[in-house]
Write a protein that holds these residues in place. Sequence first.
Motif, mmCIF file in Angstrom:
data_model
loop_
_atom_site.group_PDB
_atom_site.id
_atom_site.type_symbol
_atom_site.label_atom_id
_atom_site.label_comp_id
_atom_site.label_asym_id
_atom_site.label_seq_id
_atom_site.Cartn_x
_atom_site.Cartn_y
_atom_site.Cartn_z
ATOM 1 N N VAL A 105 16.216 36.592 57.125
ATOM 2 C CA VAL A 105 17.574 36.820 58.134
ATOM 3 C C VAL A 105 18.473 35.869 57.656
ATOM 4 O O VAL A 105 19.687 36.042 57.344
ATOM 5 N N THR A 189 14.143 36.186 64.741
ATOM 6 C CA THR A 189 12.823 35.917 63.896
ATOM 7 C C THR A 189 12.907 34.297 63.531
ATOM 8 O O THR A 189 13.739 34.075 63.052
ATOM 9 N N HIS A 289 20.034 43.598 55.036
ATOM 10 C CA HIS A 289 18.727 43.456 55.853
ATOM 11 C C HIS A 289 18.004 44.658 55.896
ATOM 12 O O HIS A 289 16.719 44.678 55.806
ATOM 13 N N TYR A 293 13.767 45.413 54.301
ATOM 14 C CA TYR A 293 12.589 46.225 54.710
ATOM 15 C C TYR A 293 11.590 46.971 53.728
ATOM 16 O O TYR A 293 10.602 47.088 53.915
ATOM 17 N N GLU A 442 9.228 45.734 65.134
ATOM 18 C CA GLU A 442 10.349 45.094 64.399
ATOM 19 C C GLU A 442 10.892 46.172 63.219
ATOM 20 O O GLU A 442 11.988 46.484 62.815
ATOM 21 N N GLY A 446 14.219 45.968 64.400
ATOM 22 C CA GLY A 446 14.788 45.161 63.424
ATOM 23 C C GLY A 446 15.931 45.712 62.608
ATOM 24 O O GLY A 446 15.859 46.846 62.038
HETATM 25 FE FE FE Z 1 14.131 41.413 60.909
#
Ligand code: FE
Length: 500
Positions: A105, A189, A289, A293, A442, A446
Motif C-alpha cells: 500500500v 494494513t 492497488h 492483488y 481483504e 481491499g
Molecule cells: Fe490491500
Amino acid sequence: VLRTGEEYVNAIKHRNKVEIYVMGNEVNDVTEHPFLKPSILAFKATYDAAYEEDSKHLARAWSVFVNDEVNRFTHIHRSPEDLAYKIKLLRKLSHKTGACFQRCVGWDALNTLYVTTKLIAEKGKKDYYERFIEYLKYVQKNDIALAGAMTDVKGVRTLKPHEQPHAYLRVTEVTKDGIYVSGAKANITGIAAAEEVIVMPTRAMSEKDQEFAVAFSTPLDTEGIKVIVGRQINDGRRMENGEIDGLPYRSNHEGLIVFDNVFIPMERVFMLKDWQMSGILVEIFSAYHRQGYGGCKSGLGDVIIGAAYNLAKQIGVEKAPHIQNKLTEMVLLNENMYGTGMAASLDAIKLCEDGCWWVNPMFANITKQLVTRFPYEITKLSTDIAGGIIGTAPSEWDLKNPKLRQLIEKYLQGIMDYSTEERLRIVRLLENVSFSVAFLIESVHGAGSPEAQRIVINRIYDYDYAEKIAKYLANIEKSINFKENAEPWKKTDTEKIGKQ
Ligand code: FE
Ligand code: SF4
C-alpha cells in the motif's frame, strides 16, 4: 540503501514510542508482542527478499532518483516490465510468507503521489512534485517501511465530508510552516509494523470539501497519533505459543489510525485543498492497488492448491477424477487472477513524458473484481478436498498429550507414508491461509469494495462503439470508423488529464 530484514526489525524495535493498542492494552515492543510479531515477520520478508538468491532479481530495482539500487517496494515504475515485476514479486512473497506482507500500500502510494504531483506540476504548480521527489529520495536511501492510509471512516455514506467532518480526515489549520490535521483512517494494513504512513484522500471532493483533499506523509511516532489494532479470524492462536495450530505464524494486521491535531511540516505535504485532483489521485491509486492483488492473491492460491493436493495424497484420492477436476479448477481460477494482473502491467499506460507508467485501468479493475470472487471459490474447493477435518481437527495440545497422541495417530492416519502430525500441520496451514482475512475479506474490500470496480468497468467500456460494430456487421449501417485500438474502451479521466 538496501536494508536487511534484521535491520528493519531493529529499526522498528528502537524507534521512538508510538501509541499502539492491541485488545485494550498499549504495546511496548511490537517486534516482541505475540499479536503483532507475525506481522513484523511478514513485513520483514520484503527486506529479506532483496538478499535471497531466488528473489533478489525481483526485489531490487535501479532508481534514477538516487542513482543506486533500491528495494523494489520503494521503486517508481519506469516501464511495463517494472509493473510485471511487481506482480511476480508479490506472488513470490506470498510463497515465502503464506500471508499478506503489508508493504504494497505504501509502495502504491509512492507511485500514486509521483504521478499525481507530476500531473499537478505540468499544470504549473511545481512545489508538490519537488517536495515529493525529496521525500522519495529519503525513502529510497533509507529503505523506509511505509504504510498507506486512504480509507476514511466515512460515517453515514449518504452524507458529504463537510456534512459530517469527523468522518473524514481533514486539515484544521494551515500555517506558513505546515498544516494541522485531525480525523481517522480505517482498515490500515500493516500500520503498526510501519515507520511512516502516507495519507491520501479517499474519494473525489467538491469545492465545499476542499479541506478533506489532503495528502501527506508522517512518521508514526509523531505526537497526536494513536493506532488501535483490529482483530482477525483465529488471531488468538498467535498468542498460544504453539508451533502447529497457528501456522504459518506470519500474518498481517489492520488498524484504525487516529490523528488528533497532528502537525505536518510543509515539506511533507503533497496535496493541500486541491479538490479537483483528489478524484484523479484515488483513481490512480486504486488501479495500482487492484493490479497488485493479481500477484499476492495468486501466490496465496498456490499455497492453498499445494496444501489441498498434499491432503488428497495423504488419503489416497489424488488420482480420483473429481479431485483432479477440482484441482484443475483451482489452478484455472488462480491463474486468471494472475493473468489479468499481468495484462494490467504489460498493457500499461504512460501518463507523462518521463515515465509515469500507470497500470491498464480496465485490466486492473477486472483483476480486482475476479479477486472478490475467485478466492472464495478456491477456499470452497480446498475445503471440499481437505474433508471435514479442516473444521474439526484436534489441537496441537492434544497431539502433545502422550495419552491422546497414540489415539490421534491411530485414528487420523491416512496413507502410511505420511505421519498424522504431517496431516495436522497441513490442515492447520490450509485452514489459516484459506480462511484468512488476507485471502477472503481483504479480497472483497481491499482496494475498494466490489461495486467500486464495477462502476469503473462499466464507465470505461464503450458500449456505443460495440453497438456500432454489431450494426455494421448486421448491415444496418453501411460504414464504420474503426478505432485504432482493438479494445472498445474509453479513456478514464486520469488518462485524459495525462495526455493533455
Ligand atoms: Fe490491500
Ligand atoms: Fe500487498 Fe496483497 Fe497485502 Fe495488499 S493484500 S498489502 S497487495 S500482500
